[in-house]
Design an enzyme around this catalytic site. Structure first.
Site, PDB file in Angstrom:
ATOM      1  N   ASP A  14     -32.925 -54.962 -13.164  1.00  0.00           N
ATOM      2  CA  ASP A  14     -32.121 -55.524 -12.094  1.00  0.00           C
ATOM      3  C   ASP A  14     -33.034 -55.611 -10.867  1.00  0.00           C
ATOM      4  O   ASP A  14     -34.118 -55.012 -10.840  1.00  0.00           O
ATOM      5  CB  ASP A  14     -30.921 -54.601 -11.835  1.00  0.00           C
ATOM      6  CG  ASP A  14     -30.106 -55.034 -10.638  1.00  0.00           C
ATOM      7  OD1 ASP A  14     -29.746 -56.227 -10.563  1.00  0.00           O
ATOM      8  OD2 ASP A  14     -29.836 -54.186  -9.763  1.00  0.00           O
ATOM      9  N   ASP A  16     -31.862 -56.184  -6.840  1.00  0.00           N
ATOM     10  CA  ASP A  16     -31.346 -55.531  -5.639  1.00  0.00           C
ATOM     11  C   ASP A  16     -30.812 -54.145  -5.975  1.00  0.00           C
ATOM     12  O   ASP A  16     -29.959 -53.982  -6.856  1.00  0.00           O
ATOM     13  CB  ASP A  16     -30.233 -56.367  -5.016  1.00  0.00           C
ATOM     14  CG  ASP A  16     -30.743 -57.689  -4.462  1.00  0.00           C
ATOM     15  OD1 ASP A  16     -31.959 -57.806  -4.256  1.00  0.00           O
ATOM     16  OD2 ASP A  16     -29.930 -58.607  -4.253  1.00  0.00           O
TER      17      ASP A  16
END
Length: 213
Positions: A14, A16
């Site tokens: 991922d 953020d």
């Protein structure tokens, strides 16, 4: 007897909250968005933390055109990529530069052009494969983004490690049948196979997973 080589392993990150600390940027963007529509920034951000943008609009601005709402959000996010201050999490650069080329990808609910912009701003290397919001019809917690990443790199789910900070991402990885490690949060998300309070603590183990050691 000749041994069969171990299947190659891959890691999907991922972005953020996992590789880049964009929390303050997200708060500023949503505050600016809320002000455009005459809404309470704190209430909007509280909802936005738990839902995807279109779902946020339905809760906080049900009488507004969702396409107009999304256009304003995109405008503000693109502006933030150009002018905002971003910071990579401690250890992110060393980890990404230490991974074999082609062994990792990004799976994000954002858009690839913004991710590349943020990576350029933080001097992180960008991979060839980025599964973004435009690539799938259903985002996290659907397994679709991670399954697509596996398809693009030519891997089976069992060969893949997912590194996530948020519950929706952890659930997406689990539903995809992948190993899921949870980072950058003080308490483990339910279901994660392993938990690390920060990315740097996980780095050596991520490198070892990919190498098969």
């Amino acid at each position: 007897m000749q041994r069969t080589p171990a299947a190659r392993r891959y890691v999907f990150f991922d972005v953020d909250g996992t590789l880049i600390d964009a929390l303050d940027n997200q708060r500023r963007v949503w505050a600016a968005w809320a002000m455009r529509f005459g809404l309470d920034p704190e209430e909007v951000y509280r909802v936005a933390l738990r839902t995807r943008p279109v779902e946020t609009f339905a809760v906080v601005a049900p009488d507004r055109d969702p396409h107009a709402c999304l256009a304003v959000l995109h405008e503000l996010e693109d502006q933030d990529v150009r002018s905002g201050v971003y910071k990579a999490f401690d250890g992110a650069s060393e980890l990404l530069n230490g991974l074999p080329p082609g062994s990792w990808a990004l799976v994000t609910s954002n858009y690839a052009h913004r991710v590349r912009g943020r990576f350029a701003r933080t001097r992180l290397p960008a991979p060839a494969v980025i599964v973004d919001a435009a690539a799938v019809e259903h985002g996290k917690p659907s397994p679709a983004p991670y399954l697509l990443a596996a398809e693009w790199v030519g891997a089976a789910p069992a060969q893949c490690l997912v590194v996530e900070d948020a519950p929706s991402g952890v659930q997406a990885g689990l539903r995809a049948g992948m190993t899921v490690w949870n980072v950058n949060v003080p308490v483990a998300v339910d279901g994660a196979h392993r938990h690390f309070t920060d990315l740097r603590d996980a780095a050596d183990d991520i490198l070892a997973f990919v190498s098969g050691s």
